[in-house]
Design a protein around this motif. Structure first.
Motif, PDB file in Angstrom:
ATOM      1  N   ALA A  73       0.833  -1.205   0.000  1.00 38.38           N
ATOM      2  CA  ALA A  73       0.000   0.000   0.000  1.00 38.38           C
ATOM      3  C   ALA A  73       0.873   1.262   0.000  1.00 38.38           C
ATOM      4  CB  ALA A  73      -0.925   0.003   1.217  1.00 38.38           C
ATOM      5  N   GLU A  74       2.033   1.189   0.655  1.00 40.83           N
ATOM      6  CA  GLU A  74       2.961   2.333   0.635  1.00 40.83           C
ATOM      7  C   GLU A  74       3.472   2.551  -0.791  1.00 40.83           C
ATOM      8  OE1 GLU A  74       5.935   1.267   3.426  1.00 40.83           O
ATOM      9  OE2 GLU A  74       4.780   1.997   5.132  1.00 40.83           O
ATOM     10  N   LYS A  75       3.799   1.440  -1.426  1.00 47.46           N
ATOM     11  CA  LYS A  75       4.305   1.514  -2.805  1.00 47.46           C
ATOM     12  C   LYS A  75       3.225   2.099  -3.716  1.00 47.46           C
ATOM     13  CE  LYS A  75       6.456  -1.802  -5.757  1.00 47.46           C
ATOM     14  NZ  LYS A  75       6.582  -3.220  -6.019  1.00 47.46           N
ATOM     15  N   LEU A  76       1.995   1.655  -3.484  1.00 41.49           N
ATOM     16  CA  LEU A  76       0.869   2.103  -4.298  1.00 41.49           C
ATOM     17  C   LEU A  76       0.645   3.602  -4.106  1.00 41.49           C
ATOM     18  CD1 LEU A  76      -1.273   0.973  -6.191  1.00 41.49           C
ATOM     19  CD2 LEU A  76      -2.767   0.650  -4.235  1.00 41.49           C
ATOM     20  N   GLU A 102       3.270   9.666  -8.029  1.00 41.14           N
ATOM     21  CA  GLU A 102       4.159   9.803  -9.186  1.00 41.14           C
ATOM     22  C   GLU A 102       3.348   9.845 -10.485  1.00 41.14           C
ATOM     23  OE1 GLU A 102       7.055   6.723  -9.735  1.00 41.14           O
ATOM     24  OE2 GLU A 102       8.635   8.057  -9.088  1.00 41.14           O
ATOM     25  N   TYR A 103       2.308   9.019 -10.540  1.00 39.13           N
ATOM     26  CA  TYR A 103       1.477   8.934 -11.737  1.00 39.13           C
ATOM     27  C   TYR A 103       0.780  10.275 -12.005  1.00 39.13           C
ATOM     28  CZ  TYR A 103      -2.204   7.284 -14.866  1.00 39.13           C
ATOM     29  OH  TYR A 103      -3.033   7.112 -15.926  1.00 39.13           O
ATOM     30  N   ILE A 104       0.224  10.852 -10.939  1.00 34.07           N
ATOM     31  CA  ILE A 104      -0.497  12.119 -11.117  1.00 34.07           C
ATOM     32  C   ILE A 104       0.478  13.242 -11.448  1.00 34.07           C
ATOM     33  CG2 ILE A 104      -1.945  13.845  -9.939  1.00 34.07           C
ATOM     34  CD1 ILE A 104      -3.188  11.398  -8.443  1.00 34.07           C
ATOM     35  N   SER A 117       6.411   5.681 -15.069  1.00 26.34           N
ATOM     36  CA  SER A 117       5.483   5.930 -13.959  1.00 26.34           C
ATOM     37  C   SER A 117       4.146   5.233 -14.207  1.00 26.34           C
ATOM     38  CB  SER A 117       5.278   7.420 -13.714  1.00 26.34           C
ATOM     39  OG  SER A 117       4.672   8.001 -14.811  1.00 26.34           O
ATOM     40  N   PHE A 118       3.723   5.191 -15.526  1.00 27.23           N
ATOM     41  CA  PHE A 118       2.468   4.489 -15.789  1.00 27.23           C
ATOM     42  C   PHE A 118       2.633   2.984 -15.566  1.00 27.23           C
ATOM     43  CE2 PHE A 118      -0.523   2.123 -18.357  1.00 27.23           C
ATOM     44  CZ  PHE A 118      -1.715   2.695 -17.945  1.00 27.23           C
ATOM     45  N   LEU A 119       3.765   2.453 -16.042  1.00 29.94           N
ATOM     46  CA  LEU A 119       3.997   1.012 -15.875  1.00 29.94           C
ATOM     47  C   LEU A 119       4.084   0.666 -14.395  1.00 29.94           C
ATOM     48  CD1 LEU A 119       6.528   0.193 -18.713  1.00 29.94           C
ATOM     49  CD2 LEU A 119       4.118  -0.424 -18.561  1.00 29.94           C
ATOM     50  N   LYS A 120       4.817   1.506 -13.656  1.00 26.53           N
ATOM     51  CA  LYS A 120       4.975   1.264 -12.220  1.00 26.53           C
ATOM     52  C   LYS A 120       3.603   1.277 -11.538  1.00 26.53           C
ATOM     53  CE  LYS A 120       8.569   3.599 -10.279  1.00 26.53           C
ATOM     54  NZ  LYS A 120       9.058   4.674  -9.409  1.00 26.53           N
ATOM     55  N   PHE A 121       2.794   2.271 -11.944  1.00 22.75           N
ATOM     56  CA  PHE A 121       1.480   2.426 -11.353  1.00 22.75           C
ATOM     57  C   PHE A 121       0.605   1.207 -11.649  1.00 22.75           C
ATOM     58  CE2 PHE A 121      -2.905   4.282 -11.938  1.00 22.75           C
ATOM     59  CZ  PHE A 121      -3.164   4.385 -10.586  1.00 22.75           C
ATOM     60  N   SER A 122       0.571   0.794 -12.948  1.00 24.65           N
ATOM     61  CA  SER A 122      -0.321  -0.317 -13.292  1.00 24.65           C
ATOM     62  C   SER A 122       0.185  -1.637 -12.705  1.00 24.65           C
ATOM     63  CB  SER A 122      -0.518  -0.417 -14.802  1.00 24.65           C
ATOM     64  OG  SER A 122       0.729  -0.519 -15.420  1.00 24.65           O
ATOM     65  N   GLU A 123       1.522  -1.800 -12.652  1.00 20.90           N
ATOM     66  CA  GLU A 123       2.067  -3.029 -12.042  1.00 20.90           C
ATOM     67  C   GLU A 123       1.716  -3.101 -10.568  1.00 20.90           C
ATOM     68  OE1 GLU A 123       6.302  -3.315 -12.626  1.00 20.90           O
ATOM     69  OE2 GLU A 123       5.995  -3.521 -14.782  1.00 20.90           O
ATOM     70  N   LEU A 156      -0.743  -1.645  -9.083  1.00 19.51           N
ATOM     71  CA  LEU A 156      -2.189  -1.898  -8.954  1.00 19.51           C
ATOM     72  C   LEU A 156      -2.486  -3.389  -9.082  1.00 19.51           C
ATOM     73  CD1 LEU A 156      -4.266   0.725 -10.944  1.00 19.51           C
ATOM     74  CD2 LEU A 156      -4.258   0.297  -8.501  1.00 19.51           C
ATOM     75  N   GLU A 157      -1.830  -3.995 -10.073  1.00 22.02           N
ATOM     76  CA  GLU A 157      -2.040  -5.424 -10.324  1.00 22.02           C
ATOM     77  C   GLU A 157      -1.601  -6.260  -9.125  1.00 22.02           C
ATOM     78  OE1 GLU A 157      -0.501  -8.020 -13.870  1.00 22.02           O
ATOM     79  OE2 GLU A 157      -1.257  -6.088 -14.560  1.00 22.02           O
ATOM     80  N   GLN A 158      -0.399  -5.922  -8.620  1.00 19.48           N
ATOM     81  CA  GLN A 158       0.092  -6.651  -7.435  1.00 19.48           C
ATOM     82  C   GLN A 158      -0.876  -6.492  -6.266  1.00 19.48           C
ATOM     83  OE1 GLN A 158       3.940  -5.065  -6.473  1.00 19.48           O
ATOM     84  NE2 GLN A 158       4.858  -5.784  -8.370  1.00 19.48           N
ATOM     85  N   GLY A 159      -1.383  -5.255  -6.110  1.00 16.84           N
ATOM     86  CA  GLY A 159      -2.318  -4.973  -5.016  1.00 16.84           C
ATOM     87  C   GLY A 159      -3.572  -5.814  -5.150  1.00 16.84           C
ATOM     88  N   ASN A 160      -4.049  -5.911  -6.402  1.00 11.07           N
ATOM     89  CA  ASN A 160      -5.256  -6.684  -6.664  1.00 11.07           C
ATOM     90  C   ASN A 160      -5.048  -8.162  -6.307  1.00 11.07           C
ATOM     91  OD1 ASN A 160      -6.952  -8.244  -9.009  1.00 11.07           O
ATOM     92  ND2 ASN A 160      -8.023  -6.522  -8.093  1.00 11.07           N
ATOM     93  N   LEU A 161      -3.894  -8.694  -6.736  1.00 15.59           N
ATOM     94  CA  LEU A 161      -3.577 -10.106  -6.449  1.00 15.59           C
ATOM     95  C   LEU A 161      -3.505 -10.349  -4.947  1.00 15.59           C
ATOM     96  CD1 LEU A 161      -0.795 -11.132  -8.993  1.00 15.59           C
ATOM     97  CD2 LEU A 161      -2.961 -12.296  -8.562  1.00 15.59           C
ATOM     98  N   LEU A 162      -2.791  -9.448  -4.293  1.00 20.56           N
ATOM     99  CA  LEU A 162      -2.587  -9.623  -2.848  1.00 20.56           C
ATOM    100  C   LEU A 162      -3.903  -9.497  -2.092  1.00 20.56           C
ATOM    101  CD1 LEU A 162      -0.262 -10.160  -0.903  1.00 20.56           C
ATOM    102  CD2 LEU A 162      -0.063  -7.715  -0.537  1.00 20.56           C
TER     103      LEU A 162
END
Ligand code: ADP
Length: 593
Positions: free
Chosen positions: A204-207, A213-215, A230-236, A238-244
C-alpha cells in the motif's frame, strides 16, 4: 484550534502509546458503557424465559397482570438501557479516537520538522503520506469500534455464560462448548492472514507513491503514452495490489465461513438435549426456550472478537509505521546558544548521503566573512549544492564542523540558526494558496503593505496585479498558474520579507528567459544588498565580482580566489571560463542568425 505543548517521547514503541494514553479516561468510559450495555442486553432473555415459565404453569387468566407485565417492562427497560449505553460508549470512543487521530497527525507533522533531510531522502512522499493519512486513520477503526466492541463482547459472553450455568449446567455446556473450539480454529488459521496483511501494508505504501508519481507525471504520460515508467509502475503496483487483496481475502474468509458453522453447531445439542430434559421434567418450558434463544445468539459476539483480531493485525502494522516516524532520531538539537556574528566557516567538512554513494564532500575548508560574496563553482556533482545545504544544517556533517560567528552550528538553537538564513533555490516551492499567503511565509508578522513593498522590490507587483484577484489570486499547486520566472521572483520577495543576514542562492537565473532574467537580476541585487551571499554559480559571468570563488571538484575545494586570480592559477576554473565564454559567443552567433 491548534493544541500546543504536546510532546511525544522517544523510546521502545511508546510514541503511539503516549498519544493514546491521553485519551485513557474516555476509552475506559467507553469500555465501561459497552460492558454495561451488553449486560443490560441479557435482561430481555431472562424476562422472556420467566414469562414463558409463567404461561406454561398457569392459564393466562389466572396470572395477575402485574406478574405478567412486570417482566416485560424489565425486558424493555433492559433493551433501552442497552442501546443508551452502547450509544454513550460509541460517542466516547469516537471522540477519543478522533482526538487521537488529531494528536497523532500533529505529533507526526511536528516530528517531520525535527528530522534531518536525510530521513526524507530514504523515504518516498507516498510512504509518508500513507502513514499520515491511512495508518493514522486505521486507529479510528481500532479505538472507536474494535476495542470497545471487543471488550463489550467478552463481557457479554462471560455474563451470559455465568447466567447459563446458573440456570442449568448441562444445557449451558451444550450451548457454549463449540464456541471455544471455533475460536481455537480461527486463531490457528489466522496466521497466514497476518502475514498477508503485513505484505499488504508494504504494498500500500508503494501504491501510494505510485499514485503520486502517476499524477505528478501526467504531462509526461500524455506526451509519451503508456510506455512511461510511472504508468507502468502504477499499473504493475495496482495489479500486485489486486492479487494480494484476493489472496488476503481468501486467507480470511474461508476460515471465517468454517467458523460460522462452528457457532451454529450448538443447536444440534441444545434442541435434542433440551427435549429430553423437558420430557423428564428436569427443566421447564421457559428454560428450554431460554436456552434456544440464548443458543442462537451466544456465538455472535465471537464475530466481534474475530474482527478485533483482524483489527489488531492491521493496527499493529500501522502502529509500527507511526512509531517508526515518531521515534526516529531527531536532527540533534544539542545547543541552546544564539547566533552571535555572521562569519561562516567550514573546517574539514566530510559528508556522505549514506546510501553507499561515497563522500559527497571530503575535507572542505572555507571561510565566508560577514557581508562578503562567495561563489561556489565546479562541474556537476562536485558538491556545491551539498555544501550550501550543510551551512544552514539541513543535514549534519559526517565529519569536521561548520561554524557561524565562532559557534559550532550544532550548538545553536535550530530556530535561531534558520532565522539567519534566506534561500533562493531553482525549484521554488509555492503552496496552492493566494499570492499574499505565499509571500507571508517569509515573515508571518508582515503587514499587507510590507508584503506589497517587498513584491515591488522583487519586480512582482506588476504581474501580481494582472492576476484575476491580484494578491488574493490562488496560484495553483506548486504555483502552476504562473511562469517559472514569476515563481522565482515571488521567492525573492519572500526572502526579502524574511530579511535574513545570510543568503544562499542556487543560481536562480540559470534557466530563465532573457526578459525575466533582467527583472530577476534587479530583484536579486536588491535582496543581496548588505548581506552575506553564498551563490552556487552555473553561469560564471554572474560571479566575476565575487570576493571569493571556491572551485569544487569531487567533493574537495581544489582552488580558491578571485576571478582574476583563478584565471591565472586554476586550470579547471580557466577551462570552465573558456567553455562559458565559448557558449556565450555561440549564443550571440545564434542570435545573429
Ligand atoms: P553539485 O551541486 O555540484 O552538482 P551535489 O552537491 O548536488 O553536486 O552532489 C554531490 C554528490 O552527492 C553527487 O555525487 C550526487 O550524486 C550526490 N547527491 C546529491 N544529492 C543527493 C541526495 N539527495 N541523495 C544521495 N546522493 C546525493
Amino acid at each position: 484550534m491548534i493544541k500546543t505543548g504536546q510532546t511525544v517521547k522517544k523510546g521502545g514503541g511508546k510514541g503511539f502509546l503516549q498519544v493514546v494514553k491521553k485519551q485513557r479516561a474516555r476509552l475506559a468510559g467507553s469500555i465501561a458503557f459497552a460492558v454495561l450495555g451488553q449486560g443490560a442486553g441479557l435482561v430481555p432473555f431472562f424476562m422472556i424465559a420467566s414469562v414463558i415459565t409463567l404461561l406454561a404453569a398457569r392459564p393466562l387468566g389466572a396470572i395477575p397482570s402485574g406478574e405478567l407485565y412486570l417482566p416485560l417492562i424489565y425486558g424493555a427497560v433492559g433493551l433501552v438501557l442497552k442501546h443508551v449505553c452502547m450509544a454513550v460508549s460509541s460517542g466516547l470512543s469516537h471522540v477519543a479516537a478522533y482526538d487521537v487521530l488529531y494528536d497523532l497527525r500533529l505529533a507526526i507533522s511536528r516530528k517531520l520538522l525535527r528530522l534531518p533531510l536525510g530521513y526524507f531522502n530514504k523515504r518516498t512522499s507516498g510512504q509518508l503520506k500513507k502513514v499520515m493519512s491511512e495508518d493514522v486513520e486505521q486507529m479510528e477503526i481500532f479505538l472507536a469500534h474494535n476495542l470497545p466492541d471487543c471488550l463489550g463482547a467478552v463481557m457479554y459472553m462471560l455474563l451470559a455464560a455465568v447466567a447459563l450455568f446458573a440456570v442449568d449446567w448441562r444445557m449451558a455446556l451444550a450451548t457454549t462448548a463449540f464456541v471455544p473450539l471455533g475460536f481455537v480454529f480461527i486463531m490457528v488459521t489466522m496466521g497466514r492472514g497476518k502475514e498477508k496483511t503485513a505484505q499488504w501494508f508494504t504494498l500500500a505504501e508503494k501504491l501510494s507513491h505510485a499514485i503520486i508519481e502517476y499524477i505528478q507525471g501526467m504531462q509526461v504520460i500524455k506526451a509519451f503514452g503508456h510506455t512511461t515508467t510511472s504508468f507502468l509502475k502504477f499499473s504493475e503496483t495496482l495489479e500486485q495490489g489486486n492479487l494480494l487483496e484476493n489472496e488476503t481475502s481468501r486467507c480470511w474468509y474461508l476460515p471465517m465461513a468454517v467458523f460460522a458453522v462452528f457457532l451454529t453447531l450448538n443447536m444440534l445439542c441444545i434442541v435434542p438435549l433440551g427435549a429430553v430434559l423437558l420430557g423428564q421434567n428436569e427443566i421447564s418450558l421457559g428454560t428450554y426456550v431460554f436456552f434456544i434463544l440464548m443458543g442462537i445468539g451466544f456465538g455472535s459476539p465471537m464475530w466481534v472478537l474475530v474482527q478485533f483480531g483482524r483489527g489488531m493485525v492491521s493496527n499493529r502494522e500501522s502502529q509500527v509505521r507511526i512509531d517508526a516516524i515518531l521515534e526516529a532520531p531527531d536532527l540533534r538539537e544539542t545547543g541552546e546558544r544564539r547566533a552571535a556574528g555572521w562569519d561562516v566557516a567550514a573546517q574539514g567538512v566530510v559528508f556522505s548521503y549514506g546510501n553507499n554513494g561515497g563522500k559527497a564532500l571530503d575535507g572542505v575548508d572555507c571561510a565566508i566573512p560577514e557581508h562578503s560574496f562567495v561563489a561556489l563553482v565546479g562541474p556537476s556533482g562536485a558538491g556545491k549544492t551539498t555544501l550550501a545545504r550543510l551551512l544552514p544544517r539541513f543535514w549534519d556533517v559526517s565529519g569536521g564542523s561548520i561554524r557561524l560567528g565562532d559557534t559550532d552550528i550544532r550548538d545553536i538553537k535550530l530556530d535561531d540558526l534558520m532565522a539567519q538564513y534566506g534561500f533562493i533555490f531553482q525549484n521554488v516551492y509555492l503552496y496552492n494558496d493566494t499570492v499574499l499567503a505565499n509571500l507571508r511565509i517569509g515573515n508571518p508578522r508582515a503587514t499587507d503593505e510590507e508584503i506589497k513593498s517587498a513584491a515591488r522590490a522583487a519586480c512582482c507587483h506588476e504581474f501580481i496585479m494582472e492576476l484575476p484577484q491580484g494578491y488574493d489570486s490562488v496560484i495553483g499547486e506548486r504555483g502552476s498558474r504562473i511562469s517559472g520566472g514569476e515563481r522565482q521572483r515571488l521567492s525573492i520577495a519572500r526572502a526579502l520579507l524574511k530579511n535574513a543576514p545570510i543568503l544562499i542562492l542556487d543560481e536562480a537565473t540559470a534557466f530563465i528567459d532573457p526578459e525575466n532574467e533582467v527583472l530577476l537580476q534587479q530583484s536579486i541585487n536588491r535582496l543581496v544588498a548588505n548581506k552575506t551571499l553564498v551563490a552556487i554559480a552555473h553561469r560564471l559571468s554572474s560571479i566575476v565580482a565575487a570576493d571569493q570563488i571556491l572551485v569544487l571538484d569531487q567533493g574537495r575545494v581544489v582552488a580558491r580566489g578571485t576571478h582574476k586570480e583563478l584565471l591565472a592559477e586554476s586550470h579547471l576554473y580557466k577551462s570552465m571560463w573558456d567553455a562559458h565564454m565559448a557558449a556565450q559567443a555561440w549564443t550571440l552567433e545564434g542570435d545573429a542568425c
